[in-house]
Structures are given as structure tokens and as C-alpha cells.
Design an enzyme around this catalytic site. Structure first.
Site, PDB file in Angstrom:
ATOM      1  N   ARG A  23       2.280   2.967 -46.579  1.00  0.00           N
ATOM      2  CA  ARG A  23       2.569   4.351 -46.917  1.00  0.00           C
ATOM      3  C   ARG A  23       1.485   5.220 -46.305  1.00  0.00           C
ATOM      4  NH1 ARG A  23       6.888   2.726 -47.981  1.00  0.00           N
ATOM      5  NH2 ARG A  23       8.162   3.041 -49.877  1.00  0.00           N
ATOM      6  N   GLU A  62       4.302  13.622 -44.610  1.00  0.00           N
ATOM      7  CA  GLU A  62       5.491  13.037 -43.989  1.00  0.00           C
ATOM      8  C   GLU A  62       6.719  13.829 -44.431  1.00  0.00           C
ATOM      9  OE1 GLU A  62       7.707   8.828 -44.539  1.00  0.00           O
ATOM     10  OE2 GLU A  62       5.609   8.652 -43.909  1.00  0.00           O
ATOM     11  N   HIS A 121       8.974   6.522 -39.874  1.00  0.00           N
ATOM     12  CA  HIS A 121       9.271   5.737 -41.081  1.00  0.00           C
ATOM     13  C   HIS A 121      10.594   4.971 -40.926  1.00  0.00           C
ATOM     14  CE1 HIS A 121       8.298   5.598 -45.661  1.00  0.00           C
ATOM     15  NE2 HIS A 121       8.733   4.432 -45.216  1.00  0.00           N
TER      16      HIS A 121
END
Length: 308
Positions: free
Chosen positions: A224, A252, A271
Site C-alpha cells: 500500500r 493515490e 495499482h
């Protein structure tokens, strides 16, 4: 008992359900498929944002939230009391491990620079070759769970050496504790981050962590974004001393004016490590198992405790 899922295809993919169980797709937050009463089991959308958490308030009889993601950081501690939270541990092992291997090879073999040269129609052999190689590298995997095991098995044919790190040491399995990282980092050519995002791992990759990595080392983040301190990461990568392959960032999505976009030693992907064609069949195989377990009163797997 009602089960609400985010994909119409999931109705078939999860397999047979017990008598008395109704499965309905809930694809539009503003348009529930029916009365939310008796919805006991809910599968939120994959990589759902904070706005999806508000949907919890519309399910008064909810008993189980089954995530499609391996990480539960957006949900841990936020589901109502009495609701069981489960993650999709195991579902993303293959896809994420493939991304890690691809990202390592791409960076070490200079593919980003070669792709830019291709866009310029430039035969860049003299400028790029010889490239680095994966063979013989020392790989430090931070996060020795199921994805870490999948990464290790896929990297093993490249004649690399491994060091594994987890929250606590498991000496019998050759796994070191996170507390040993200051000693282990200087001996790593490639550092792969696969830890869940928790209070303990937030900002794990800080100035000291990066400074301990040897010159030319590669940092690979498939965990993450907030596991790494972005300011420290930008500062170290701007110096050119380290390289990085990042599937996750903080913030993000990454803003268009962020300096990480421009650094030639950084490979960025949005991602996508777990977003593969086989995701839904694997995910709904787990969902189906969990629904059948819940209906039979059997303990659920992948229960989230202490944030993961």
C-alpha cells in the site's frame, strides 16, 4: 438470507448456494436491488473507496463483509460491532506475484528507458547496454505471507538468494522480524514490500530505511502507498541513488504534477497488480465457499483481526 455482490457475473461464479439463500448483484449504490432487510452477507466492490463505507449504514441486518481485496486497511475498525470482516487472502497471490516479477525484470533490464527510446524511434543499444540482471541478486521480501511465498517461488528459478521478513520472527522457517530490518537492508539488492497497511507498517519505509539500502538497490512496493513515506521516497529517488517500481502510491491516484512521474529511475503502474483476468473466478470461488460456510454455521476463513 440475502447475499449482495458487486458483479452480476458473480451469481454464477460463486457456485451453488444453500436453500433459503438469495444472491443479488448490487452494482449501483443509488439503486439497491431490493429491500436491504435480511441482507446478512455483503461483498463490496473491489478496491472500493471511502464512499462505499457509507453503504454499511443501509444494511441493518448485516453479519458478514467479505472483501475482494487482500488488504483490509480501508475497512478494519470501521465495520459495525458484531459484523465479521473477511479479506480475500490467497485470491491475489498469483496476480500480484506476477506483477512483482515483471516489475523487477523491467527495471533491472532497463525496459522503461527502452520503451521511451522506442517512442522516439531510437535504437538505444549503445546508451542502455549492458543492462543489469536478476540472476544472482539478493532479494529481501518484507511480508512473508501467502503473496510473499508466491513471489519467492516465481523468483527462485532466477538463481537469487532470499531473506524473508514478517511482523515477528519464525526461526524454524527462516523468517526474520521487522525489527531486524536495519541489519538486513544493507545486504539487499531488491527489497519487495508486501506487508498489510496497519498502524505498525504505516511509514515503515522512511529516511532511515531507504538510507540503509545499498547504492543501486531496487525498492518494489506492491503493498500500500502509505507503507512508504512519500517525501522520503521522493528525496532518495531524486538523488538517483536507488531505483523503484511502484504499483501503489500515497496519495493515490497520484496527481499529474507529482514529481514521481518524472523520475527516470521509477516505474509506476496504477495499482493494477491484482487486477487480472482471473480475478473474478478466483474471488467468487472464495465468496461461494464463505457463503456456504456461513449458512452452515461453519467458521469463516480469512477473518480480519488486528487490521489484517
Amino acid at each position: 438470507m440475502k447475499v449482495w455482490i458487486p458483479h452480476p457475473a458473480g451469481v454464477e461464479l460463486l457456485g451453488p448456494v444453500p436453500c433459503g439463500v438469495t444472491v443479488q448483484p448490487w452494482t449501483d449504490p443509488a439503486d439497491p436491488p431490493g429491500d436491504p432487510a435480511d441482507v446478512r452477507f455483503w461483498v463490496p466492490p473491489f478496491l472500493a473507496g471511502a464512499e462505499t463505507l457509507a453503504m454499511l449504514d443501509r444494511l441493518p441486518d448485516l453479519a458478514v463483509v467479505q472483501l475482494l481485496s487482500a488488504g483490509a486497511d480501508a475497512w478494519a475498525g470501521r465495520v459495525p460491532a458484531g459484523v465479521t470482516l473477511c479479506d480475500a487472502r490467497g485470491v491475489h497471490d498469483a496476480g500480484t506475484a506476477e506483477w512483482v516479477v515483471a516489475a523487477i525484470l523491467a527495471q533491472l533490464r532497463g525496459f522503461p528507458a527502452l520503451a521511451r527510446a522506442q517512442a522516439r524511434r531510437e535504437w538505444a543499444y549503445d546508451r542502455v547496454a549492458p543492462t543489469d540482471e536478476l540472476t544472482g541478486k539478493r532479494v529481501l521480501i518484507v511480508g512473508a505471507g501467502s503473496i510473499g511465498a508466491a513471489v519467492r517461488s516465481r523468483l527462485a528459478p532466477f538463481d537469487v538468494t532470499f531473506t524473508l521478513v514478517a511482523r515477528t520472527a519464525r526461526p524454524a522457517q527462516g523468517v526474520h522480524a521487522v525489527a531486524e530490518l536495519p541489519r538486513l537492508l544493507p545486504g539487499a539488492d531488491v527489497v519487495v514490500l508486501l506487508v498489510p497497511l496497519t498502524d505498525a507498517t504505516r511509514g515503515l519505509v522512511d529516511t532511515d530505511f531507504l538510507a540503509a539500502m545499498p547504492d543501486g538497490a531496487l525498492l518494489v512496493n506492491a503493498a500500500r502507498g502509505p507503507v512508504a513515506d512519500t517525501s522520503a521516497l521522493v528525496a532518495e529517488l531524486t538523488s538517483g541513488r536507488l531505483r523503484a517500481a511502484l504499483d501503489v502510491t500515497d496519495p493515490e491516484p497520484l496527481p499529474a504534477d507529482h514529481p514521481l512521474w518524472e523520475l527516470p529511475n521509477v516505474l509506476l503502474t496504477p495499482h493494477v497488480a491484482g487486477s487480472v483476468s482471473g480475478l473474478l473466478p478466483r474471488a467468487y470461488r472464495l465468496v461461494g465457499e464463505q457463503v456456504r460456510r456461513y449458512a452452515a454455521g461453519t467458521p469463516l476463513v480469512n477473518r480480519v483481526e488486528d487490521g489484517y
